[in-house]
Design a protein around this motif. Structure first.
Motif, mmCIF file in Angstrom:
data_model
loop_
_atom_site.group_PDB
_atom_site.id
_atom_site.type_symbol
_atom_site.label_atom_id
_atom_site.label_comp_id
_atom_site.label_asym_id
_atom_site.label_seq_id
_atom_site.Cartn_x
_atom_site.Cartn_y
_atom_site.Cartn_z
ATOM 1 N N LEU A 15 0.823 -1.208 0.000
ATOM 2 C CA LEU A 15 0.000 0.000 0.000
ATOM 3 C C LEU A 15 0.857 1.258 0.000
ATOM 4 C CD1 LEU A 15 -2.762 1.404 0.234
ATOM 5 C CD2 LEU A 15 -2.555 1.190 2.708
ATOM 6 N N GLU A 16 1.913 1.252 0.816
ATOM 7 C CA GLU A 16 2.765 2.434 0.910
ATOM 8 C C GLU A 16 3.383 2.778 -0.446
ATOM 9 O OE1 GLU A 16 2.818 -0.075 2.917
ATOM 10 O OE2 GLU A 16 2.693 0.613 5.004
ATOM 11 N N LEU A 19 0.757 4.344 -2.705
ATOM 12 C CA LEU A 19 0.487 5.730 -2.326
ATOM 13 C C LEU A 19 1.649 6.629 -2.717
ATOM 14 C CD1 LEU A 19 -1.168 5.250 1.169
ATOM 15 C CD2 LEU A 19 -2.249 5.566 -1.056
ATOM 16 N N TYR A 20 2.870 6.118 -2.492
ATOM 17 C CA TYR A 20 4.035 6.917 -2.851
ATOM 18 C C TYR A 20 4.051 7.187 -4.343
ATOM 19 C CZ TYR A 20 8.801 8.448 -3.398
ATOM 20 O OH TYR A 20 9.912 9.180 -3.721
ATOM 21 N N ALA A 23 1.632 9.849 -5.217
ATOM 22 C CA ALA A 23 1.798 11.119 -4.497
ATOM 23 C C ALA A 23 2.505 12.163 -5.342
ATOM 24 C CB ALA A 23 2.560 10.893 -3.192
ATOM 25 N N PRO A 92 -9.269 -2.383 -1.817
ATOM 26 C CA PRO A 92 -10.546 -2.005 -2.449
ATOM 27 C C PRO A 92 -10.848 -0.513 -2.294
ATOM 28 C CG PRO A 92 -10.797 -3.956 -1.068
ATOM 29 C CD PRO A 92 -9.442 -3.405 -0.788
ATOM 30 N N VAL A 94 -9.310 2.136 -3.027
ATOM 31 C CA VAL A 94 -8.256 3.134 -2.825
ATOM 32 C C VAL A 94 -7.985 3.915 -4.103
ATOM 33 C CG1 VAL A 94 -5.814 3.456 -2.334
ATOM 34 C CG2 VAL A 94 -7.170 1.939 -0.896
ATOM 35 N N ALA A 97 -10.976 5.952 -5.482
ATOM 36 C CA ALA A 97 -11.241 7.211 -4.765
ATOM 37 C C ALA A 97 -10.193 8.255 -5.115
ATOM 38 C CB ALA A 97 -11.255 6.948 -3.252
ATOM 39 N N ALA A 101 -10.738 11.864 -7.071
ATOM 40 C CA ALA A 101 -10.381 13.130 -6.423
ATOM 41 C C ALA A 101 -9.313 13.891 -7.202
ATOM 42 C CB ALA A 101 -9.886 12.864 -5.004
ATOM 43 N N LEU B 15 -4.228 16.914 -2.721
ATOM 44 C CA LEU B 15 -4.298 15.448 -2.728
ATOM 45 C C LEU B 15 -2.912 14.825 -2.702
ATOM 46 C CD1 LEU B 15 -5.920 12.805 -3.035
ATOM 47 C CD2 LEU B 15 -5.795 13.136 -5.508
ATOM 48 N N GLU B 16 -2.003 15.373 -3.499
ATOM 49 C CA GLU B 16 -0.654 14.817 -3.565
ATOM 50 C C GLU B 16 0.021 14.833 -2.197
ATOM 51 O OE1 GLU B 16 -1.868 17.010 -5.597
ATOM 52 O OE2 GLU B 16 -1.606 16.333 -7.671
ATOM 53 N N LEU B 19 -1.450 12.103 0.011
ATOM 54 C CA LEU B 19 -0.956 10.786 -0.364
ATOM 55 C C LEU B 19 0.498 10.626 0.052
ATOM 56 C CD1 LEU B 19 -2.544 10.363 -3.909
ATOM 57 C CD2 LEU B 19 -3.353 9.523 -1.702
ATOM 58 N N TYR B 20 1.273 11.685 -0.150
ATOM 59 C CA TYR B 20 2.677 11.613 0.238
ATOM 60 C C TYR B 20 2.810 11.375 1.739
ATOM 61 C CZ TYR B 20 7.530 12.829 0.900
ATOM 62 O OH TYR B 20 8.856 12.789 1.252
ATOM 63 N N ALA B 23 2.089 7.838 2.560
ATOM 64 C CA ALA B 23 2.903 6.847 1.860
ATOM 65 C C ALA B 23 4.036 6.320 2.724
ATOM 66 C CB ALA B 23 3.470 7.450 0.571
ATOM 67 N N PRO B 25 5.311 4.344 6.073
ATOM 68 C CA PRO B 25 4.771 3.378 7.038
ATOM 69 C C PRO B 25 4.582 3.986 8.428
ATOM 70 C CG PRO B 25 6.583 2.415 5.802
ATOM 71 C CD PRO B 25 6.544 3.854 5.431
ATOM 72 N N LEU B 28 1.638 6.456 8.303
ATOM 73 C CA LEU B 28 0.390 5.724 8.147
ATOM 74 C C LEU B 28 -0.016 5.103 9.475
ATOM 75 C CD1 LEU B 28 -1.786 4.830 6.176
ATOM 76 C CD2 LEU B 28 -0.351 2.903 5.529
ATOM 77 N N PHE B 91 -11.784 15.147 -0.536
ATOM 78 C CA PHE B 91 -11.408 13.927 -1.270
ATOM 79 C C PHE B 91 -12.221 12.758 -0.738
ATOM 80 C CE2 PHE B 91 -7.409 16.448 -0.503
ATOM 81 C CZ PHE B 91 -7.443 17.123 -1.706
ATOM 82 N N VAL B 94 -11.211 8.758 0.091
ATOM 83 C CA VAL B 94 -9.791 8.453 -0.086
ATOM 84 C C VAL B 94 -9.168 7.922 1.204
ATOM 85 C CG1 VAL B 94 -7.514 9.440 -0.526
ATOM 86 C CG2 VAL B 94 -9.446 10.050 -1.993
ATOM 87 N N ALA B 97 -10.705 4.621 2.521
ATOM 88 C CA ALA B 97 -10.260 3.416 1.818
ATOM 89 C C ALA B 97 -8.831 3.060 2.200
ATOM 90 C CB ALA B 97 -10.374 3.637 0.305
ATOM 91 N N ILE B 98 -7.994 4.061 2.335
ATOM 92 C CA ILE B 98 -6.599 3.802 2.692
ATOM 93 C C ILE B 98 -6.510 3.193 4.079
ATOM 94 C CG2 ILE B 98 -4.403 4.922 3.233
ATOM 95 C CD1 ILE B 98 -4.995 6.894 0.963
ATOM 96 N N ALA B 102 -5.001 -0.427 5.272
ATOM 97 C CA ALA B 102 -3.730 -0.366 6.011
ATOM 98 C C ALA B 102 -3.668 -1.426 7.084
ATOM 99 C CB ALA B 102 -3.560 1.020 6.614
#
Lengths: 115, 115
Positions: A15-16, A19-20, A23, A92, A94, A97, A101, B15-16, B19-20, B23, B25, B28, B91, B94, B97-98, B102
């Motif tokens: 997942l990371e 997302l990275y 990003a 699911p 991710v 969405a 966005a 958004l970026e 997500l960053y 991203a 661990p 998160l 968003f 988003v 779901a993340i 996770a």
DNA sequence: TCAATAGTTCGATAATCTTGAACTACGGGA
DNA sequence: TCCCGTAGTTCAAGATTATCGAACTATTGA
């Protein structure tokens, strides 16, 4: 032979990393273009045109290693496709969405299709 | 006075950046702990304990600047809370779901709650 | 005021990103 | 088959960013 593309198996997709990969504005735009399918899928057309080739290649490598895209040599070009099904199965909603966005990237690509 | 915490207004959340921020661990995991609310919300308890304080502080700064959390000094400690409503409004789906995708971070924090 | 606790800031090293230049792979003539 | 043009990759160097120990700041309590 240029070493063949490395694609992580679905179990190894983290997942990371996904997302990275998403990003970055450029990579998010690439994925956005791939999913809308309104353009050919080779690297040059999927990436913002003003970027140097080496930078484009780097971004595709990150998308590949994250497991987001699959790349395959077709003649002289490389055809990229999303691994949406596998990602959706693991995480699911991710990517869906995120794509919903995401806004189109404003960049010197701006062709006649003015906003 | 240590410069007060900078929180971007909702309109400025990108958004970026979100997500960053998610991203990593460690970050998160911090967000995961904040949302489950099964522990106090100050920095030391929200972050994996084996990390140096300076690294923890760095991660909280990134979460703050991304607009994911809000930090407030309460006595000698800093209390952090998620800005879930604002993010969800911008968003939709988003972060939900993340967080659903996770997995808890495996780290030397492992207390008696063995897997 | 002094000591202890909770975080932040600073400084140095390490890892990563960006990009031009050189290189590899493939297809199309002549 | 050889040469050239196109599409990407790899390499190398400078610019960003991350990690973490050490020093610093802020607040509480004795």
């Amino acid at each position: 032979m240029q070493r063949p593309f490395l694609h992580p198996p679905a179990e190894a997709i983290r997942l990371e990393s996904v997302l990275y990969a998403l990003a970055d504005p450029v990579r998010l735009e690439i994925v956005r273009r791939l999913v809308t399918g309104d353009c050919p899928l080779n690297c040059s057309t999927a990436a913002p045109a003003h970027l140097p080739k080496s930078t484009q290649s780097h971004h595709f490598q990150i998308l590949r290693e994250a497991g987001l895209i699959q790349s395959e040599r077709r003649g002289t070009e490389v055809v990229n496709s999303l691994r949406l099904d596998e990602i959706e199965a693991k995480f699911p909603g991710v990517v869906a969405a995120i794509l919903k966005a995401a806004k189109p990237l404003k960049c010197p690509d701006a062709e006649k299709s003015g906003s």
